[in-house]
Design an enzyme around this catalytic site. Structure first.
Site, mmCIF file in Angstrom:
data_model
loop_
_atom_site.group_PDB
_atom_site.id
_atom_site.type_symbol
_atom_site.label_atom_id
_atom_site.label_comp_id
_atom_site.label_asym_id
_atom_site.label_seq_id
_atom_site.Cartn_x
_atom_site.Cartn_y
_atom_site.Cartn_z
ATOM 1 N N ARG A 1 0.056 -1.812 -9.298
ATOM 2 C CA ARG A 1 -0.753 -1.235 -8.225
ATOM 3 C C ARG A 1 -2.194 -1.683 -8.375
ATOM 4 N NH1 ARG A 1 2.016 2.991 -5.911
ATOM 5 N NH2 ARG A 1 0.293 3.773 -4.714
ATOM 6 N N GLU B 1 4.982 4.062 4.331
ATOM 7 C CA GLU B 1 5.446 5.370 4.796
ATOM 8 C C GLU B 1 4.357 5.885 5.735
ATOM 9 O OE1 GLU B 1 6.638 9.730 3.005
ATOM 10 O OE2 GLU B 1 6.310 8.084 1.615
ATOM 11 N N LYS C 1 -2.819 8.273 -0.860
ATOM 12 C CA LYS C 1 -2.950 8.903 0.450
ATOM 13 C C LYS C 1 -3.084 10.422 0.323
ATOM 14 C CE LYS C 1 0.514 6.322 1.816
ATOM 15 N NZ LYS C 1 1.696 5.877 2.537
HETATM 16 P P1 ATP Z 1 0.193 6.276 -1.849
HETATM 17 O O1 ATP Z 1 0.429 6.695 -3.250
HETATM 18 O O2 ATP Z 1 -1.229 5.995 -1.540
HETATM 19 O O3 ATP Z 1 0.823 7.190 -0.845
HETATM 20 P P2 ATP Z 1 2.447 4.620 -1.498
HETATM 21 O O4 ATP Z 1 2.896 3.557 -2.434
HETATM 22 O O5 ATP Z 1 3.205 5.878 -1.451
HETATM 23 O O6 ATP Z 1 0.920 4.876 -1.732
HETATM 24 P P3 ATP Z 1 3.502 3.442 0.856
HETATM 25 O O7 ATP Z 1 3.125 3.677 2.265
HETATM 26 O O8 ATP Z 1 4.818 3.945 0.397
HETATM 27 O O9 ATP Z 1 2.353 4.043 -0.049
HETATM 28 O O10 ATP Z 1 3.326 1.913 0.465
HETATM 29 C C1 ATP Z 1 3.566 0.797 1.288
HETATM 30 C C2 ATP Z 1 3.500 -0.435 0.436
HETATM 31 O O11 ATP Z 1 2.196 -0.582 -0.109
HETATM 32 C C3 ATP Z 1 4.452 -0.323 -0.739
HETATM 33 O O12 ATP Z 1 5.146 -1.534 -0.882
HETATM 34 C C4 ATP Z 1 3.553 -0.049 -1.909
HETATM 35 O O13 ATP Z 1 4.090 -0.557 -3.081
HETATM 36 C C5 ATP Z 1 2.251 -0.734 -1.510
HETATM 37 N N1 ATP Z 1 1.108 -0.084 -2.139
HETATM 38 C C6 ATP Z 1 0.692 1.187 -1.989
HETATM 39 N N2 ATP Z 1 -0.370 1.462 -2.763
HETATM 40 C C7 ATP Z 1 -0.650 0.317 -3.428
HETATM 41 C C8 ATP Z 1 -1.644 -0.059 -4.399
HETATM 42 N N3 ATP Z 1 -2.567 0.814 -4.831
HETATM 43 N N4 ATP Z 1 -1.627 -1.329 -4.854
HETATM 44 C C9 ATP Z 1 -0.719 -2.205 -4.419
HETATM 45 N N5 ATP Z 1 0.243 -1.927 -3.518
HETATM 46 C C10 ATP Z 1 0.289 -0.681 -3.026
HETATM 47 MG MG MG Z 2 4.853 6.677 -0.806
#
Ligand code: ATP
Ligand code: MG
Length: 562
Positions: free
Chosen positions: A262, A38, A272
């Site tokens: 995660r 995202e 983020k």
């Molecule tokens: P955040 O909570 O930091 O915003 P998010 O999962 O909302 O993280 P996205 O941009 O939606 O962030 O994630 C893009 C991809 O990265 C998704 O497939 C997500 O599952 C993966 N991802 C994000 N954070 C992690 C993590 N800590 N470990 C493994 N994969 C992750």
């Molecule tokens: Mg997200």
């Protein structure tokens, strides 16, 4: 070679097992994965795990990976983030097959929604978000049907079209899937598919005022792109049922969702939203502050893509959440930097040495030579000017040394790296008893590589020629947080920030070869640590970031590790 064997010997992770099985039994001919960020922030180490996993699997099994920006929420997304995400993935060493935006599919998604309505599987609801939440029930009690649940198909089609045309204000109507308000999985209790949001979108502008919910965009986008293995993190396990339901009812390409835990790293935070707070509230100098667990921060700090990939590979994937030791990442960084970093000598806290028996001819400089990196297959060298006056590290001299002190002391000898053996003859002090310089003699026959002196010494010191030294600023970084898992502590996570996470040394003395330092080069300052040029450097001043210390010298409870 040894390393390759090690990698081959690693047992398959559960995703590799699934994929090998799918390929073997002909379920798919080749695989397609996707990385779906995202664009609402910069990528962090958790994303690096997901990138290495998705791109790595496709590479291993001869498929490809799409980059898909999950930009279904019009409000938080920014083009700056899109650009940074692309830069970070490329820097990590991966190339996507296609670049997509979930918003590219808004027309198709709208048609999917219409087809669900026509099948009697979706309806327009007039309840507010609060009312919907109230009627959702609990895990042990069923929810209640909305009074609008049994609207006729024609009425639903008409209302949905008017939602799209902008006839209604935000929050007045939603489109919901018609599944089962008593379903044991709460997410299957008539989940929202569309909401009204009169907001401009970074890709589609003002074309839309209804936007699909994550659950109605993600699996459908996977399907449109023929993604075979859609890999996400564990919190999406309960969503899988809806993912499958939508694909089945829409009769579209059967992508499958798989989940892994995660990745969390110790002594930092990895969401983020939290990282954005650190940036906005100026705890750090932007998303790429070298203390941040972002890919851009790690790049600026001097971490290499090779070391991050190695780290992700070593940690592997799991089904249960765990906290990975930051020390392991630092270990991987050291391993790689040892292979690639150019060795340079830099004195942090200078003590002047005068070689009383060294004859310097006016206008002439003795040039010594030293290997850039003893690990190199074909050695390259640099020149190092020598002279009558040198700097050594103040801590490398002791007037009254303990027994096992092998550095310099009165009457004792040491080798100057790639130069000569010297002996300390006299200690010069000022009126306050502070040592101002050492008078030493050098052994002319002891030149490194050509030593006929027969003298053997235990200590080797780094040094610079006083006349030729250049100055630079150093930034030494430590862990950003004082505790292992700041997100789990009581109160605001920001209370646990390590106040000593940045230490600046305004002027150190470096050998002149560093005058030509480049941003993409890595350096080992001998006996001091690994360093890289910071982007704040200008022609008037060089600034180096300490990437990592030479050894793991950090103990819990320390706030400074040097
Ligand atoms: P955040 O909570 O930091 O915003 P998010 O999962 O909302 O993280 P996205 O941009 O939606 O962030 O994630 C893009 C991809 O990265 C998704 O497939 C997500 O599952 C993966 N991802 C994000 N954070 C992690 C993590 N800590 N470990 C493994 N994969 C992750
Ligand atoms: Mg997200």
């Amino acid at each position: 070679m040894a390393e390759e064997t090690k990698k081959e010997e690693r047992s398959l992770n559960f995703l590799e097992e699934i994929i090998e099985e799918d390929l073997k039994n002909g379920k798919y001919k080749s695989i397609v994965t996707r990385f779906p960020p995202e664009p609402n922030g910069y990528l962090h180490m958790g994303h690096a795990t997901s990138i290495c996993l998705n791109f790595g699997l496709a590479q291993k099994y001869g498929g490809y990976t799409n980059l898909r920006f999950d930009d279904t929420n019009p409000v938080t997304e920014e083009t700056e983030y899109v650009e940074s995400i692309k830069e970070d993935i490329k820097w990590l060493g991966f190339q996507w097959e296609n670049e997509h935006y979930a918003s590219d599919y808004f027309d198709e998604l709208y048609q999917f929604a219409v087809s669900l309505i026509k099948k009697g599987l979706a309806y327009v609801d007039d309840l507010t978000a609060e009312e919907i939440a109230e009627m959702k029930g609990t895990p042990t009690e069923p929810g209640k049907d909305s009074p609008y649940r049994n609207r006729k198909v024609e009425e639903n089609l008409d209302l949905f079209e008017r939602m799209k045309k902008g006839d209604f204000p935000d929050g007045t109507h939603t489109l919901r899937a018609k599944i089962d308000m008593a379903h044991t999985n709460m997410l299957m209790r008539d989940p929202l598919l569309y909401r009204i949001k009169h907001a401009s979108h970074h890709q589609t502008g003002d074309k839309w005022c209804i936007y699909p919910m994550y659950d109605f965009a993600h699996g459908q986008s996977d399907s449109i792109e023929n993604v075979t293995h859609s890999i996400c993190t564990m919190e999406f396990v309960p969503h899988r049922e809806l993912y499958d339901w939508l694909i089945e009812k829409l009769e579209i390409y059967p992508s499958h969702q798989y989940e892994f835990a995660r990745r969390n790293l110790s002594y930092t935070v990895m969401s983020k939203r939290k990282l954005l707070q650190l940036v906005n509230e100026k705890y750090v100098d932007g998303w790429d502050d070298p203390r941040m667990p972002t890919i851009s921060g790690m790049r600026r700090r001097g971490y290499t893509p090779e070391s991050i990939r190695d780290f992700c590979d070593r940690v592997g994937i799991a089904k249960r959440e765990n906290l990975t030791d930051l020390g392991l990442l630092e270990f991987c960084v050291r391993e790689h930097l040892n292979k690639v970093a150019l060795r340079r000598m830099v004195v942090f806290d200078p003590l002047k040495v005068v070689l009383t028996n060294y004859n310097e001819q006016p206008g002439e400089t003795e040039m010594l030579t030293s290997e850039n990196n003893p690990e190199e297959e074909t050695a390259t060298h640099r020149d190092i000017p020598f002279g009558k006056e040198l700097y050594i590290e103040r801590e490398d001299f002791m007037e009254n040394p303990p027994k096992k002190f092998f550095r310099l002391a009165p009457g004792k000898m040491v080798r100057l790296k790639s130069a000569y053996i010297i002996r300390c003859d006299e200690v010069i002090k000022d009126a306050n008893g502070h040592i101002t310089e050492l008078h030493c003699s050098y052994i002319p026959e002891s030149q490194s590589g050509n030593d006929t002196s027969g003298i053997s010494v235990k200590g080797t010191l780094h040094w610079v020629s006083l006349k030729h030294a250049i100055t630079a600023e150093l930034r030494l970084y430590d862990r950003l947080f004082k505790v292992e898992d700041p997100s789990k502590e009581e109160g605001d996570f920001k209370e646990y920030i390590n106040p000593g996470s940045l230490q600046t040394i305004k002027a150190v003395y470096a050998e002149p070869a560093l005058k030509n330092a480049k941003f993409d080069e890595r350096y080992q300052f001998l006996r001091k640590g690994y360093f890289t040029l910071d982007k704040d450097s200008s022609t008037s001043g060089m600034i180096f970031n300490r990437t990592v210390t030479l050894k793991d010298s950090w103990k819990a409870g320390d706030s400074k590790a040097n």
